[in-house]
Design a protein around this motif. Structure first.
Motif, short mmCIF file in Angstrom:
data_model
loop_
_atom_site.label_atom_id
_atom_site.label_comp_id
_atom_site.label_asym_id
_atom_site.label_seq_id
_atom_site.Cartn_x
_atom_site.Cartn_y
_atom_site.Cartn_z
N ASN A 86 83.44 38.09 40.07
CA ASN A 86 82.15 37.79 40.69
C ASN A 86 81.11 37.37 39.66
N ASP A 87 81.15 37.99 38.46
CA ASP A 87 80.21 37.62 37.40
C ASP A 87 80.40 36.16 36.99
N ARG A 88 81.63 35.69 37.05
CA ARG A 88 81.95 34.31 36.63
C ARG A 88 81.61 33.29 37.71
N ALA A 89 81.53 33.73 38.96
CA ALA A 89 81.32 32.82 40.09
C ALA A 89 79.83 32.61 40.37
N ILE A 90 79.52 31.53 41.07
CA ILE A 90 78.14 31.24 41.46
C ILE A 90 77.97 31.66 42.92
N GLY A 91 77.11 32.64 43.15
CA GLY A 91 76.89 33.15 44.50
C GLY A 91 76.12 32.17 45.37
N TRP A 92 76.11 32.44 46.64
CA TRP A 92 75.37 31.59 47.59
C TRP A 92 73.93 31.41 47.12
N VAL B 211 73.19 29.34 38.94
CA VAL B 211 74.28 29.52 37.97
C VAL B 211 74.88 30.91 38.19
N SER B 212 75.95 31.20 37.47
CA SER B 212 76.58 32.52 37.55
C SER B 212 75.78 33.53 36.74
N ALA B 213 76.02 34.80 36.99
CA ALA B 213 75.41 35.87 36.17
C ALA B 213 75.87 35.72 34.73
N LYS C 133 82.60 53.99 26.65
CA LYS C 133 81.31 53.36 26.90
C LYS C 133 80.47 54.28 27.77
N LEU C 134 79.25 54.51 27.32
CA LEU C 134 78.29 55.35 28.03
C LEU C 134 77.11 54.45 28.36
N ASP C 135 76.89 54.15 29.63
CA ASP C 135 75.83 53.20 29.96
C ASP C 135 74.68 53.83 30.70
N VAL C 136 73.47 53.39 30.35
CA VAL C 136 72.27 53.76 31.10
C VAL C 136 72.40 53.21 32.51
N ARG C 137 72.90 51.99 32.59
CA ARG C 137 73.04 51.31 33.87
C ARG C 137 73.90 50.07 33.67
N GLN C 138 74.45 49.57 34.78
CA GLN C 138 75.16 48.30 34.76
C GLN C 138 74.65 47.45 35.92
N ASP C 139 74.83 46.14 35.79
CA ASP C 139 74.52 45.25 36.89
C ASP C 139 75.47 45.55 38.04
N GLY C 140 75.04 45.28 39.27
CA GLY C 140 75.92 45.47 40.42
C GLY C 140 77.08 44.48 40.37
N LEU C 141 78.00 44.62 41.29
CA LEU C 141 79.20 43.76 41.31
C LEU C 141 79.00 42.52 42.18
N GLY C 142 78.29 42.65 43.30
CA GLY C 142 78.09 41.50 44.17
C GLY C 142 79.38 40.99 44.78
N SER C 143 79.28 39.80 45.36
CA SER C 143 80.46 39.20 46.00
C SER C 143 80.43 37.68 45.84
N PRO D 83 77.34 36.10 48.71
CA PRO D 83 76.14 36.21 47.87
C PRO D 83 76.39 36.93 46.55
N ALA D 84 75.51 36.66 45.61
CA ALA D 84 75.55 37.37 44.32
C ALA D 84 75.06 38.80 44.54
N VAL D 85 74.82 39.52 43.44
CA VAL D 85 74.36 40.91 43.54
C VAL D 85 73.03 40.95 44.29
N LEU D 86 72.91 41.86 45.25
CA LEU D 86 71.67 41.99 46.00
C LEU D 86 70.53 42.41 45.07
N PRO D 87 69.30 41.96 45.35
CA PRO D 87 68.18 42.21 44.42
C PRO D 87 68.02 43.66 43.98
#
Length: 257
Positions: free
Chosen positions: A19-25, A29-31, A218-228, A233-237
């Motif tokens: 999904n990160d590589r793809a361009i959402g509706w 551009v892609s994420a 890996k210890l993350d504060v946060r990550q971007d969502g996955l989307g579809s 659509p890409a990751v929701l706002p």
């Protein structure tokens, strides 16, 4: 006991998902386009100052991490303290410069030598038993969980970011000749793998992923969502991870196997 560390550093990357590589509706551009534009897959670290504070009780290291020749980066304050048994890191993360799009992730990456990383055991207090992301966590619940590093991996047909456990406040990893206890306040996302993000991103088929003799944590504060984005659509706002000041605190205690 002593803990041998191969590397320990701030990290702002994840192996791209399909999904990160793809361009959402309706997205231009892609994420991944913006992530690579910011050089987040090839951060260069610079030490700006090292100081001893609190009458010798704290080591404060100021660094900057940025993609070479990019307009964006991170100012980082590492405050290291120890009680003789455990080491605590208070990390303040301050994005600098211009940012477009989202961040894939932000946190701390620890790499330890481990001959049988897939066989190492992980016990964690947080969400489980499966993986969880900002917009993909309906199937998990809070509890105390245990799994081998091999079983923490989600075997997608195309290797990509996977296996993150969310809201982890405490984890204990044990292997043949050692162990490590990690406490996080606030809780973090945790991934433990027998290969690097680079190998995960480069392998186009599962059988090409081979353990490299290291335990990648890996210890993350946060990550971007996955989307579809591959089919919608890409990751929701509300699940997009935008650059903003962040803090994390982790305590590392070596343990016996």
């Amino acid at each position: 006991g002593d803990l041998v560390v191969a590397s320990a550093a701030f990290d702002a990357w994840r192996a791209p998902t399909e999904n990160d590589r793809a361009i959402g509706w309706a997205e231009p551009v892609s994420a991944l386009f913006y992530w690579e534009l910011a050089g987040l897959h090839r951060l260069v670290h610079r030490v700006d100052s090292v100081a001893v504070e609190d009458d010798g009780r704290a080591l404060v290291v100021l660094t900057r991490a940025a993609g070479a020749a990019t307009a964006s980066g991170f100012r980082l304050e590492h405050r290291w303290t120890s009680d003789g048994a455990a080491v605590r890191l208070d990390l303040a993360i301050e994005p600098e410069g211009s940012w477009h799009g989202t961040l894939p992730a932000a946190g701390f990456a620890l790499v330890l030598p481990c001959a049988d990383a897939p066989g190492a055991q992980v016990e964690w207090l947080g969400s489980g038993p499966g993986e969880a992301y900002a917009d993909s966590h309906a199937a998990v619940r809070s509890g105390l969980w245990r799994a081998s590093v091999a079983d923490l991996q989600t075997p997608y047909v195309v290797p990509q970011e996977n296996g993150r456990r969310a809201d982890v406040s405490k984890a204990r990893i044990t292997w043949d000749d050692g162990g490590l206890e990690v406490c996080a306040d606030p809780p973090v996302g945790l991934a433990v793998r027998p290969w690097s993000d680079g190998h995960l991103a480069a392998a186009r088929h599962r059988h090409l992923l081979e353990p490299d003799g290291l335990l990648h944590m890996k210890l993350d504060v946060r990550q971007d969502g996955l989307g579809s984005a591959t089919c919608g659509p890409a990751v929701l706002p509300q699940h997009r991870f935008r650059a903003a000041p962040m803090r994390m605190s982790i305590t590392l205690t070596p343990t016996e196997a």
